[in-house]
Scaffold this motif. Structure first.
Motif, short mmCIF file in Angstrom:
data_model
loop_
_atom_site.label_atom_id
_atom_site.label_comp_id
_atom_site.label_asym_id
_atom_site.label_seq_id
_atom_site.Cartn_x
_atom_site.Cartn_y
_atom_site.Cartn_z
N TYR A 45 9.37 -8.58 2.11
CA TYR A 45 7.96 -8.45 1.72
C TYR A 45 7.26 -7.39 2.56
O TYR A 45 6.62 -6.49 2.02
CB TYR A 45 7.26 -9.81 1.85
CG TYR A 45 5.82 -9.76 1.43
CD1 TYR A 45 5.46 -9.93 0.09
CD2 TYR A 45 4.81 -9.50 2.35
CE1 TYR A 45 4.14 -9.86 -0.31
CE2 TYR A 45 3.49 -9.43 1.95
CZ TYR A 45 3.16 -9.61 0.63
OH TYR A 45 1.85 -9.53 0.24
N ASN A 46 7.37 -7.48 3.88
CA ASN A 46 6.66 -6.54 4.75
C ASN A 46 7.20 -5.12 4.62
O ASN A 46 6.47 -4.16 4.89
CB ASN A 46 6.71 -7.00 6.21
CG ASN A 46 5.79 -8.18 6.45
OD1 ASN A 46 4.77 -8.31 5.77
ND2 ASN A 46 6.14 -9.03 7.37
N GLU A 47 8.46 -4.96 4.24
CA GLU A 47 9.01 -3.62 4.03
C GLU A 47 8.33 -2.93 2.85
O GLU A 47 8.18 -1.71 2.85
CB GLU A 47 10.52 -3.69 3.81
CG GLU A 47 11.30 -4.06 5.06
CD GLU A 47 12.78 -4.25 4.80
OE1 GLU A 47 13.15 -4.68 3.68
OE2 GLU A 47 13.57 -3.96 5.71
N PHE A 48 7.95 -3.71 1.83
CA PHE A 48 7.21 -3.12 0.71
C PHE A 48 5.94 -2.46 1.20
O PHE A 48 5.55 -1.40 0.72
CB PHE A 48 6.85 -4.19 -0.34
CG PHE A 48 7.90 -4.43 -1.37
CD1 PHE A 48 8.31 -3.42 -2.24
CD2 PHE A 48 8.47 -5.67 -1.51
CE1 PHE A 48 9.27 -3.64 -3.20
CE2 PHE A 48 9.44 -5.91 -2.47
CZ PHE A 48 9.84 -4.90 -3.33
N ARG A 49 5.27 -3.08 2.17
CA ARG A 49 4.02 -2.52 2.70
C ARG A 49 4.26 -1.18 3.37
O ARG A 49 3.40 -0.32 3.37
CB ARG A 49 3.37 -3.49 3.68
CG ARG A 49 3.07 -4.89 3.15
CD ARG A 49 1.94 -4.96 2.14
NE ARG A 49 0.71 -4.32 2.51
CZ ARG A 49 -0.23 -4.83 3.28
NH1 ARG A 49 -0.11 -6.03 3.79
NH2 ARG A 49 -1.33 -4.15 3.56
N ASN A 50 5.45 -0.99 3.96
CA ASN A 50 5.78 0.30 4.58
C ASN A 50 6.20 1.33 3.54
O ASN A 50 5.87 2.50 3.65
CB ASN A 50 6.91 0.13 5.60
CG ASN A 50 6.49 -0.70 6.79
OD1 ASN A 50 5.33 -0.68 7.19
ND2 ASN A 50 7.42 -1.43 7.36
N ILE A 51 6.91 0.88 2.51
CA ILE A 51 7.40 1.78 1.47
C ILE A 51 6.25 2.25 0.58
O ILE A 51 6.19 3.41 0.18
CB ILE A 51 8.49 1.09 0.63
CG1 ILE A 51 9.73 0.81 1.49
CG2 ILE A 51 8.87 1.92 -0.58
CD1 ILE A 51 10.75 -0.11 0.83
N ILE A 52 5.34 1.32 0.26
CA ILE A 52 4.19 1.63 -0.59
C ILE A 52 2.92 1.24 0.18
O ILE A 52 2.33 0.19 -0.06
CB ILE A 52 4.27 0.86 -1.94
CG1 ILE A 52 5.64 1.04 -2.59
CG2 ILE A 52 3.16 1.30 -2.88
CD1 ILE A 52 5.88 0.16 -3.80
N PRO A 53 2.49 2.09 1.11
CA PRO A 53 1.38 1.70 2.00
C PRO A 53 0.03 1.52 1.31
O PRO A 53 -0.83 0.82 1.84
CB PRO A 53 1.33 2.85 3.02
CG PRO A 53 2.07 3.98 2.41
CD PRO A 53 3.03 3.40 1.42
N ASP A 54 -0.16 2.11 0.13
CA ASP A 54 -1.46 2.01 -0.53
C ASP A 54 -1.68 0.68 -1.25
O ASP A 54 -2.80 0.38 -1.66
CB ASP A 54 -1.63 3.15 -1.53
CG ASP A 54 -1.71 4.50 -0.86
OD1 ASP A 54 -2.05 4.54 0.35
OD2 ASP A 54 -1.42 5.51 -1.51
N ILE A 55 -0.64 -0.12 -1.42
CA ILE A 55 -0.80 -1.38 -2.13
C ILE A 55 -1.35 -2.44 -1.17
O ILE A 55 -0.91 -2.56 -0.04
CB ILE A 55 0.54 -1.83 -2.78
CG1 ILE A 55 0.32 -2.99 -3.75
CG2 ILE A 55 1.57 -2.20 -1.72
CD1 ILE A 55 1.52 -3.32 -4.63
#
Length: 116
Positions: A45-55
């Motif tokens: 989950y937290n990796e998504f925040r790094n991959i797609i920081p604008d979400i």
């Protein structure tokens, strides 16, 4: 029929199956989430925040739940502290990857023609 539509419109109101596909993967984030899962195979989950920081966190949660409810993404929760959640594509989600790859190629070609 996508679960998103169950309270909105009857399945009979779809004009064609492309409409169903676009509803399931449409929007700003869903296709990006699927595309990145296709690249990375498993994403926390937290990796998504790094991959797609604008979400935003709220939007990420909503979009992942929608994809999970439509059987495109599977969610695995590890019983540990702090909790760890991983996401991966289901077989149905994997079948979308060639479609998204074609959309990527089309977009690159479109942009290159605009630059001329």
């Amino acid at each position: 029929m996508p679960l998103d539509r169950t309270n909105k419109v009857s399945c009979n109101n779809y004009r064609c199956e492309i409409e169903v596909t676009l509803e399931v993967i449409g929007g700003k984030w869903k296709s990006l989430l699927i595309w990145n899962l296709g690249i990375h195979k498993v994403i926390r989950y937290n990796e998504f925040r790094n991959i797609i920081p604008d979400i935003s966190q709220k939007m990420l949660t909503q979009q992942l739940r929608s994809l999970e409810n439509n059987n495109l993404v599977k969610r695995k929760v590890y019983n540990q502290v702090p909790p760890m959640v991983e996401y991966s594509l289901t077989d149905l989600g994997i079948k979308l990857l060639p479609i998204l790859e074609e959309l990527d190629l089309w977009g690159k070609e479109f942009i290159s023609k605009l630059d001329k």
